[in-house]
Write a protein that holds these residues in place. Structure first.
Motif, PDB file in Angstrom:
ATOM      1  N   SER A  11       0.829  -1.209   0.000  1.00 24.16           N
ATOM      2  CA  SER A  11       0.000   0.000   0.000  1.00 24.16           C
ATOM      3  C   SER A  11       0.863   1.259   0.000  1.00 24.16           C
ATOM      4  O   SER A  11       0.610   2.211  -0.756  1.00 24.16           O
ATOM      5  N   TYR A  12       1.918   1.283   0.828  1.00 23.35           N
ATOM      6  CA  TYR A  12       2.773   2.469   0.884  1.00 23.35           C
ATOM      7  C   TYR A  12       3.698   2.581  -0.323  1.00 23.35           C
ATOM      8  O   TYR A  12       4.023   3.690  -0.768  1.00 23.35           O
ATOM      9  N   TYR A  13       4.123   1.440  -0.881  1.00 22.94           N
ATOM     10  CA  TYR A  13       4.899   1.517  -2.121  1.00 22.94           C
ATOM     11  C   TYR A  13       4.062   2.169  -3.225  1.00 22.94           C
ATOM     12  O   TYR A  13       4.568   2.985  -4.015  1.00 22.94           O
ATOM     13  N   GLU A  14       2.791   1.816  -3.292  1.00 19.62           N
ATOM     14  CA  GLU A  14       1.903   2.388  -4.311  1.00 19.62           C
ATOM     15  C   GLU A  14       1.679   3.883  -4.076  1.00 19.62           C
ATOM     16  O   GLU A  14       1.587   4.669  -5.026  1.00 19.62           O
ATOM     17  N   LYS A  15       1.599   4.292  -2.796  1.00 22.22           N
ATOM     18  CA  LYS A  15       1.500   5.725  -2.496  1.00 22.22           C
ATOM     19  C   LYS A  15       2.758   6.459  -2.940  1.00 22.22           C
ATOM     20  O   LYS A  15       2.701   7.593  -3.443  1.00 22.22           O
ATOM     21  N   ALA A  16       3.902   5.792  -2.774  1.00 20.19           N
ATOM     22  CA  ALA A  16       5.165   6.397  -3.202  1.00 20.19           C
ATOM     23  C   ALA A  16       5.196   6.563  -4.714  1.00 20.19           C
ATOM     24  O   ALA A  16       5.686   7.573  -5.235  1.00 20.19           O
ATOM     25  N   LEU A  17       4.663   5.584  -5.440  1.00 18.90           N
ATOM     26  CA  LEU A  17       4.624   5.679  -6.901  1.00 18.90           C
ATOM     27  C   LEU A  17       3.733   6.831  -7.366  1.00 18.90           C
ATOM     28  O   LEU A  17       3.982   7.433  -8.412  1.00 18.90           O
ATOM     29  N   ALA A  18       2.702   7.131  -6.569  1.00 17.64           N
ATOM     30  CA  ALA A  18       1.839   8.265  -6.914  1.00 17.64           C
ATOM     31  C   ALA A  18       2.577   9.590  -6.775  1.00 17.64           C
ATOM     32  O   ALA A  18       2.226  10.577  -7.431  1.00 17.64           O
ATOM     33  N   LEU A  19       3.626   9.604  -5.938  1.00 14.61           N
ATOM     34  CA  LEU A  19       4.412  10.821  -5.747  1.00 14.61           C
ATOM     35  C   LEU A  19       5.548  10.928  -6.750  1.00 14.61           C
ATOM     36  O   LEU A  19       5.909  12.025  -7.179  1.00 14.61           O
ATOM     37  N   SER A  20       6.145   9.780  -7.098  1.00 14.83           N
ATOM     38  CA  SER A  20       7.247   9.784  -8.059  1.00 14.83           C
ATOM     39  C   SER A  20       7.317   8.433  -8.758  1.00 14.83           C
ATOM     40  O   SER A  20       7.312   7.382  -8.100  1.00 14.83           O
ATOM     41  N   THR A  21       7.383   8.456 -10.080  1.00 14.23           N
ATOM     42  CA  THR A  21       7.450   7.202 -10.858  1.00 14.23           C
ATOM     43  C   THR A  21       8.869   6.916 -11.323  1.00 14.23           C
ATOM     44  O   THR A  21       9.069   6.053 -12.173  1.00 14.23           O
ATOM     45  N   ARG A  22       9.848   7.623 -10.774  1.00 12.88           N
ATOM     46  CA  ARG A  22      11.223   7.470 -11.230  1.00 12.88           C
ATOM     47  C   ARG A  22      12.130   6.885 -10.160  1.00 12.88           C
ATOM     48  O   ARG A  22      13.342   7.014 -10.231  1.00 12.88           O
ATOM     49  N   SER A  23      11.555   6.202  -9.162  1.00 14.95           N
ATOM     50  CA  SER A  23      12.356   5.674  -8.068  1.00 14.95           C
ATOM     51  C   SER A  23      12.583   4.171  -8.235  1.00 14.95           C
ATOM     52  O   SER A  23      11.630   3.377  -8.197  1.00 14.95           O
ATOM     53  N   VAL A  24      13.846   3.788  -8.408  1.00 14.56           N
ATOM     54  CA  VAL A  24      14.205   2.368  -8.521  1.00 14.56           C
ATOM     55  C   VAL A  24      13.855   1.641  -7.224  1.00 14.56           C
ATOM     56  O   VAL A  24      13.341   0.512  -7.239  1.00 14.56           O
ATOM     57  N   SER A  25      14.124   2.286  -6.081  1.00 17.41           N
ATOM     58  CA  SER A  25      13.889   1.671  -4.779  1.00 17.41           C
ATOM     59  C   SER A  25      12.429   1.281  -4.592  1.00 17.41           C
ATOM     60  O   SER A  25      12.117   0.222  -4.043  1.00 17.41           O
ATOM     61  N   THR A  26      11.522   2.133  -5.081  1.00 12.57           N
ATOM     62  CA  THR A  26      10.085   1.841  -4.931  1.00 12.57           C
ATOM     63  C   THR A  26       9.698   0.616  -5.743  1.00 12.57           C
ATOM     64  O   THR A  26       9.040  -0.304  -5.238  1.00 12.57           O
ATOM     65  N   TYR A  27      10.104   0.582  -7.006  1.00 11.61           N
ATOM     66  CA  TYR A  27       9.772  -0.570  -7.857  1.00 11.61           C
ATOM     67  C   TYR A  27      10.419  -1.853  -7.329  1.00 11.61           C
ATOM     68  O   TYR A  27       9.790  -2.921  -7.330  1.00 11.61           O
ATOM     69  N   ALA A  28      11.666  -1.750  -6.861  1.00 12.23           N
ATOM     70  CA  ALA A  28      12.361  -2.926  -6.340  1.00 12.23           C
ATOM     71  C   ALA A  28      11.657  -3.441  -5.083  1.00 12.23           C
ATOM     72  O   ALA A  28      11.451  -4.653  -4.916  1.00 12.23           O
ATOM     73  N   GLY A  29      11.296  -2.528  -4.177  1.00 11.33           N
ATOM     74  CA  GLY A  29      10.609  -2.932  -2.955  1.00 11.33           C
ATOM     75  C   GLY A  29       9.256  -3.536  -3.235  1.00 11.33           C
ATOM     76  O   GLY A  29       8.850  -4.530  -2.610  1.00 11.33           O
ATOM     77  N   LEU A  30       8.538  -2.954  -4.185  1.00 14.18           N
ATOM     78  CA  LEU A  30       7.219  -3.478  -4.556  1.00 14.18           C
ATOM     79  C   LEU A  30       7.353  -4.865  -5.173  1.00 14.18           C
ATOM     80  O   LEU A  30       6.596  -5.803  -4.834  1.00 14.18           O
ATOM     81  N   ALA A  31       8.340  -5.024  -6.049  1.00 21.58           N
ATOM     82  CA  ALA A  31       8.569  -6.328  -6.686  1.00 21.58           C
ATOM     83  C   ALA A  31       8.928  -7.382  -5.645  1.00 21.58           C
ATOM     84  O   ALA A  31       8.384  -8.506  -5.662  1.00 21.58           O
ATOM     85  N   TYR A  32       9.806  -7.013  -4.707  1.00 22.79           N
ATOM     86  CA  TYR A  32      10.251  -7.967  -3.692  1.00 22.79           C
ATOM     87  C   TYR A  32       9.107  -8.353  -2.753  1.00 22.79           C
ATOM     88  O   TYR A  32       8.993  -9.513  -2.338  1.00 22.79           O
ATOM     89  N   SER A  33       8.232  -7.411  -2.445  1.00 21.22           N
ATOM     90  CA  SER A  33       7.073  -7.713  -1.584  1.00 21.22           C
ATOM     91  C   SER A  33       6.151  -8.717  -2.259  1.00 21.22           C
ATOM     92  O   SER A  33       5.658  -9.659  -1.619  1.00 21.22           O
ATOM     93  N   TYR A  34       5.889  -8.520  -3.554  1.00 24.03           N
ATOM     94  CA  TYR A  34       5.061  -9.499  -4.286  1.00 24.03           C
ATOM     95  C   TYR A  34       5.783 -10.843  -4.398  1.00 24.03           C
ATOM     96  O   TYR A  34       5.150 -11.908  -4.303  1.00 24.03           O
ATOM     97  N   HIS A  35       7.106 -10.782  -4.588  1.00 24.79           N
ATOM     98  CA  HIS A  35       7.902 -12.010  -4.693  1.00 24.79           C
ATOM     99  C   HIS A  35       7.785 -12.831  -3.408  1.00 24.79           C
ATOM    100  O   HIS A  35       7.615 -14.063  -3.446  1.00 24.79           O
ATOM    101  N   LEU A  36       7.851 -12.140  -2.250  1.00 18.48           N
ATOM    102  CA  LEU A  36       7.750 -12.836  -0.966  1.00 18.48           C
ATOM    103  C   LEU A  36       6.370 -13.419  -0.727  1.00 18.48           C
ATOM    104  O   LEU A  36       6.202 -14.312   0.106  1.00 18.48           O
TER     105      LEU A  36
END
Length: 548
Positions: A474-499
């Motif tokens: 939920s918070y990763y998605e809020k972060a994406l709404a603020l900025s779509t250029r963050s590698v850390s956000t996409y990586a964290g979101l991917a890893y959360s789904y992976h887990l």
């Protein structure tokens, strides 16, 4: 000489003073005093000498008077002469034995009392001489580097007379009070019934860390304050809406909130209207720095050095330009020049520390920050930056102590809470990190903007560490709404789904992260694992993957 002739000469002296013809004023005042030997005429002569910058002569005249220690007006003017001569110990001695002043600025056991007044202004408003004396004591103590006593006497000055704006300006500009102390001081002032607007204005001058609706309401209230001049025509309605000082306060608030573009636009308008309003200039510099507007910094610094070569602000502006273009050696030189010209210029010390920190010269950076922390006990930034330097060297416990010290100075500063969350995260105290990051978001005065995207990402990371994947996503998605250029956000979101064994979604987000940064090692490795896990699942849907 007849009385009417003497009175005419007094009128000539007053007229010369009003027209800044001080030599003429001195000439005629000397003749009046010779004819009358009246203390009032001696005082008028001393005033003319003071205004004509003959400080030593004015002091000698006052000191030779038999009533200098019995009349507050004489004593105060003599002390003002000593102030101009930079003879601070003698200045304090001339003001008389100091009364007792407590931490709240309340003066007791004083013989000067508030019954004597210095002068009257055009509105017949009496100016309290006790307040003027308290303020002068404060200036003398500050010049003698006794800032603790200076702070108390400045507080005493404005409490004795809320119209003594100089005292409040010294307290605010020199960061002598914490946020809480500033608020308490303003609330303790006894304003007249006609001075309600002044109370509101003062509350806007101090540190502004309330919620947006509260601060904006204060500004609206002040902007709507109005009066009608003598003319009956409604066109003569006057308000503070376009007042430069009020607009500068609003720009400062935008800067504190991280609304740098709005701040820059407002200060640009202000400087077009009043190019020499130095408070607006400082805020404009800060906003241009945050926006990386090096051209504006260059032009402004050139104008300032030309117009004010002896002011710290001018060389600070030059330092800001070089810092913005990442020439840190030159920026350090000019920040250092600013502090040498004016030792109590807070932005110069902080800029000097930041320039050293940018080149990872930690010892010099810490030295500059410590000096700033000592000189400006009401400013939380030096201790905050000291904590950041400690974090850079992985001294997390020490960093936490400095961040807590910064929080005690300004409890409602969200950036301090964010850094405490980062420290807790590094120390693997994830529950504590979540608490601090959520507190950070709660303290942000305006709606979330891109500036606070790292905080939202950090909160998501902390939730992921606690295996609270739904909250993390939920918070990763809020972060994406603020900025779509963050590698850390996409990586964290991917890893959360992976887990959570959602490999398809994880693969999609790993690809997005790698599109932004193709050489990211973590995402490259985890994408390979996700592809392997996805292929295994397609072969055997009942295969147990466990946690990656």
């Amino acid at each position: 000489m007849r009385d009417e002739e003497i009175e005419k000469l007094r009128g000539v002296v007053r007229d010369c003073v009003s027209k800044h013809l001080y030599s003429s004023a001195i000439f005629f005042a000397d003749k009046v005093a010779a004819f009358t030997n009246d203390p009032a005429d001696i005082y008028m002569q001393a005033q003319a000498l003071f205004l004509g910058r003959h400080y030593r002569r004015a002091f000698h005249l006052l000191n030779a008077s038999k009533i200098v220690l019995r009349d507050l007006r004489f004593r105060y003017l003599a002390a003002k002469c000593l102030e101009e001569l930079k003879e601070w110990d003698q200045c304090l001695s001339m003001l008389g034995e100091a009364a007792k002043v407590d931490e709240d600025g309340n003066v007791s056991d004083t013989k000067d009392s508030n019954v004597m007044y210095l002068d009257k202004d055009g509105e017949d408003r009496e100016i309290n001489i006790s307040s003027a004396i308290c303020f002068l004591r404060g200036k003398a103590y500050e010049a003698l580097e006794n800032r603790a006593q200076a702070r108390l006497w400045y507080k005493a000055a404005i409490k004795a007379d809320p119209l003594c704006y100089e005292a409040l300006e010294c307290l605010i500009e020199n960061h002598m009070l914490t946020c809480e102390e500033e608020a308490n001081l303003i609330s303790s002032l006894q304003f007249g019934s006609e001075d309600g607007w002044l109370s509101s204005f003062y509350s806007c001058l101090v540190k502004k860390h309330d919620k947006e609706n509260v601060v904006e309401a204060k500004f609206r209230d002040l902007e709507n304050k109005s009066c009608i001049s003598d003319q009956s025509d409604p066109c003569f309605l006057r308000t503070l809406k376009s007042n430069t000082d009020l607009l500068a306060c609003k720009a400062e608030y935008y800067h504190q909130c991280g609304e740098y573009q709005k701040c820059f636009e407002l200060t640009s308008v202000l400087l077009e209207k009043d190019p020499f309003h130095l408070k607006s200039t400082l805020i404009h510099l800060a906003a241009a720095m945050e926006l990386g507007n090096s051209n504006e910094l260059y032009l402004l610094s050139c104008h300032l050095v030309k117009d004010y070569p002896q002011k710290a602000l001018s060389w600070f502006a030059v330092g800001c330009y070089y810092y913005c273009i990442k020439k840190y050696d030159q920026s350090r030189r000019y920040f250092g020049k600013a502090t040498s010209l004016e030792g109590t210029f807070a932005p110069g010390w902080i800029g000097l520390g930041n320039a050293f920190a940018a080149q990872e010269e930690g010892d010099q950076a810490m030295s500059a920050y410590r000096t700033a922390a000592r000189l400006f006990p009401g400013c939380h930034l030096p201790t905050l930056y000291i904590g950041m330097e400690c974090m850079r060297t992985h001294s997390y416990k020490l960093a936490e102590q400095f961040f807590m010290q910064a929080k005690s100075i300004c409890a409602s500063e969200p950036l301090v809470c964010n850094e405490l969350g980062v420290v807790a995260y590094h120390m693997k105290e994830y529950n504590k990190a979540v608490w601090w990051f959520e507190k950070t978001l709660a303290l942000i005065p305006t709606s979330l903007c891109e500036m606070w995207e790292p905080t939202v990402v950090n909160l998501a990371h902390a939730y992921r560490k606690l295996k609270m994947y739904r909250e993390a996503i939920s918070y990763y998605e809020k972060a994406l709404a603020l900025s779509t250029r963050s590698v850390s956000t996409y990586a964290g979101l991917a890893y959360s789904y992976h887990l959570q064994d959602d490999f398809t979604t994880a693969i999609a987000y790993y690809h997005k992260a790698l599109w932004l940064k193709p050489d990211d090692q973590f995402c490259t490795e985890m994408l390979s694992w996700a592809l392997v896990d996805e292929s295994r699942r397609s072969i055997d849907p009942n295969f147990n993957f466990g946690e990656v």
